[in-house]
Design a protein around this motif. Structure first.
Motif, PDB file in Angstrom:
ATOM      1  N   THR A 150      -4.893  -0.187  10.564  1.00  0.00           N
ATOM      2  CA  THR A 150      -4.577  -1.831  10.670  1.00  0.00           C
ATOM      3  C   THR A 150      -3.979  -2.225   9.466  1.00  0.00           C
ATOM      4  OG1 THR A 150      -6.809  -2.675  10.307  1.00  0.00           O
ATOM      5  CG2 THR A 150      -6.153  -1.632  12.756  1.00  0.00           C
ATOM      6  N   ARG A 151      -4.328  -1.505   8.351  1.00  0.00           N
ATOM      7  CA  ARG A 151      -3.987  -2.376   7.084  1.00  0.00           C
ATOM      8  C   ARG A 151      -3.424  -1.124   6.142  1.00  0.00           C
ATOM      9  NH1 ARG A 151      -8.727  -4.449   4.059  1.00  0.00           N
ATOM     10  NH2 ARG A 151      -7.323  -5.711   3.110  1.00  0.00           N
ATOM     11  N   PRO A 152      -2.076  -0.805   6.263  1.00  0.00           N
ATOM     12  CA  PRO A 152      -1.386  -0.078   5.187  1.00  0.00           C
ATOM     13  C   PRO A 152      -1.822  -0.144   4.027  1.00  0.00           C
ATOM     14  CG  PRO A 152       0.170  -0.710   7.064  1.00  0.00           C
ATOM     15  CD  PRO A 152      -1.141  -1.843   6.852  1.00  0.00           C
ATOM     16  N   PHE A 153      -1.994   1.153   3.133  1.00  0.00           N
ATOM     17  CA  PHE A 153      -2.120   1.074   1.989  1.00  0.00           C
ATOM     18  C   PHE A 153      -0.632   1.646   1.119  1.00  0.00           C
ATOM     19  CE2 PHE A 153      -3.650   3.092  -2.162  1.00  0.00           C
ATOM     20  CZ  PHE A 153      -4.453   2.029  -2.600  1.00  0.00           C
ATOM     21  N   ARG A 154      -0.270   0.804   0.211  1.00  0.00           N
ATOM     22  CA  ARG A 154       0.997   1.026  -0.463  1.00  0.00           C
ATOM     23  C   ARG A 154       0.700   0.949  -1.884  1.00  0.00           C
ATOM     24  NH1 ARG A 154       2.842  -2.086   4.005  1.00  0.00           N
ATOM     25  NH2 ARG A 154       4.027  -1.055   5.402  1.00  0.00           N
ATOM     26  N   VAL A 155       1.458   1.928  -2.502  1.00  0.00           N
ATOM     27  CA  VAL A 155       1.334   1.853  -4.058  1.00  0.00           C
ATOM     28  C   VAL A 155       2.891   1.662  -4.465  1.00  0.00           C
ATOM     29  CG1 VAL A 155       0.879   2.827  -6.287  1.00  0.00           C
ATOM     30  CG2 VAL A 155      -0.411   3.074  -4.358  1.00  0.00           C
ATOM     31  N   GLU A 156       3.076   0.459  -5.278  1.00  0.00           N
ATOM     32  CA  GLU A 156       4.303   0.261  -5.575  1.00  0.00           C
ATOM     33  C   GLU A 156       4.925   0.389  -7.321  1.00  0.00           C
ATOM     34  OE1 GLU A 156       5.624  -3.874  -4.453  1.00  0.00           O
ATOM     35  OE2 GLU A 156       5.693  -3.448  -2.476  1.00  0.00           O
ATOM     36  N   ALA A 157       5.764   1.199  -7.751  1.00  0.00           N
ATOM     37  CA  ALA A 157       5.675   1.739  -9.079  1.00  0.00           C
ATOM     38  C   ALA A 157       7.327   1.684  -9.088  1.00  0.00           C
ATOM     39  CB  ALA A 157       5.248   2.848  -9.289  1.00  0.00           C
ATOM     40  N   ALA A 158       7.697   0.674 -10.094  1.00  0.00           N
ATOM     41  CA  ALA A 158       9.170   0.598 -10.461  1.00  0.00           C
ATOM     42  C   ALA A 158       9.918   0.131  -8.999  1.00  0.00           C
ATOM     43  CB  ALA A 158       9.851   1.872 -11.088  1.00  0.00           C
ATOM     44  N   GLY A 159      10.730   1.186  -8.482  1.00  0.00           N
ATOM     45  CA  GLY A 159      11.308   0.814  -7.367  1.00  0.00           C
ATOM     46  C   GLY A 159      10.860   1.531  -6.224  1.00  0.00           C
ATOM     47  N   SER A 160       9.795   2.249  -6.346  1.00  0.00           N
ATOM     48  CA  SER A 160       9.199   3.423  -5.302  1.00  0.00           C
ATOM     49  C   SER A 160       8.132   2.681  -4.711  1.00  0.00           C
ATOM     50  CB  SER A 160       8.833   4.699  -6.019  1.00  0.00           C
ATOM     51  OG  SER A 160       7.893   4.699  -6.722  1.00  0.00           O
ATOM     52  N   VAL A 161       7.749   3.240  -3.246  1.00  0.00           N
ATOM     53  CA  VAL A 161       6.847   2.871  -2.623  1.00  0.00           C
ATOM     54  C   VAL A 161       6.220   4.185  -2.164  1.00  0.00           C
ATOM     55  CG1 VAL A 161       6.101   1.353  -0.615  1.00  0.00           C
ATOM     56  CG2 VAL A 161       7.869   0.474  -1.951  1.00  0.00           C
TER      57      VAL A 161
END
Length: 306
Positions: A150-161
């Motif tokens: 119900t709560r996606p976990f994302r890591v953003e680094a520069a332009g990548s996800v």
């Protein structure tokens, strides 16, 4: 108080430890972010806060200002130099929720996700009701995600996800701006912030975001080698000498300065114990034809030996 101390440039390690304990509280973190937004806005509204002077007083003040120009310019130069020296770290401290110096640090996020930051790394945590986003501001990190559909976990680094699909994985920014993702267990989806191309990785697989939006698969690796730096052991495989030096330098408490051109030296392969960076640097120098000069203040100069 904490914003003032972080902006001072002379905050001590005990104070930093106290700040980390304080900001770990969800309520404190929310208050800090609210006040930080106000602090950042002051430079935009400063001119509107000063009352306008009467014309006669303006003339007097202009004469006084001219008399003080030389003294003020000296102070301004000193202030500019100080801002140049501490600016990057100050920006990082004001944006990051967790960061490291020359040590590797492990901690657990509010949702139970285990995280390890390499030396000289920083992340900002943005958790909402339906989202969990980590912004990797500097360095590399490893995450063992507490999965929540119900709560996606994302890591953003520069332009990548990189989005978790129930996994443990490493994010490693390269010196040339590329972002490498390697999966230790489970599955992740790597994509660009703008949408478009995406790729799904499973255990032992890795991919590199190229900086142009393109994502390419790389050769598979053994899962027990993923983020080996967490245990203090770092494997360098056929890397340029200058890169090996800069990698080891991240774990030293003093400055490491390369004063020669090293690009034409043969690549090196080595197993580095990051808990003993000076010994690792000495071993590298012996095998790569380098000479080290140790100066006061734990400063090391690196030159070619011949």
């Amino acid at each position: 108080h904490w914003i003032a101390r972080l902006a001072s440039g002379d905050i001590t390690e005990p104070e930093m430890a106290a700040y980390r304990r304080w900001v770990a509280d969800v309520h404190h973190h929310a208050v800090f972010q609210h006040e930080l937004k106000l602090w950042r806005s002051l430079d935009r509204i400063g001119d509107h806060l000063a009352p306008r002077l009467p014309v006669v007083r303006q003339s007097v003040m202009r004469r006084r200002r001219r008399c003080c120009v030389l003294a003020a310019s000296g102070l301004a130069a000193a202030a500019c130099l100080a801002a140049f020296l501490v600016g990057p770290d100050l920006w990082m401290r004001l944006h990051a929720d967790h960061w490291t110096g020359h040590e590797i640090r492990a901690f657990t996020l509010a949702d139970g996700t285990r995280t390890v930051l390499d030396a000289d790394a920083a992340v900002a945590v943005h958790y909402g009701v339906r989202t969990r986003t980590i912004e990797l501001l500097r360095g590399r990190a490893w995450f063992d995600v507490r999965h929540d559909p119900t709560r996606p976990f994302r890591v953003e680094a520069a332009g990548s996800v990189t989005e978790d699909i129930g996994t443990a994985f490493e994010i490693d920014p390269h010196a040339d701006g590329k972002i490498e993702t390697t999966v230790e267990s489970g599955m992740v989806r790597v994509s660009t912030r703008e949408g478009g191309q995406s790729i799904t990785l499973t255990a032992g697989q890795r991919a590199v975001w190229q900086g142009t939006g393109q994502i390419t698969r790389q050769g598979d690796v053994a899962v027990d080698t993923v983020a080996s730096w967490r245990d203090g052991q770092l494997m360098l495989t056929a890397v340029p000498v200058h890169m090996a030096v800069s990698t080891i330098a991240r774990y030293r408490s003093g400055m490491t300065l390369v004063v020669d051109h090293l690009d034409d030296l043969p690549p090196v392969t080595a197993l580095v114990d990051v808990r003993r960076p000076d010994d690792a640097l000495s071993a590298l120098a012996a095998g790569a034809r380098l000479r080290l000069y140790h100066l006061p203040g734990n400063i090391v100069l690196v030159r070619r030996s011949g």
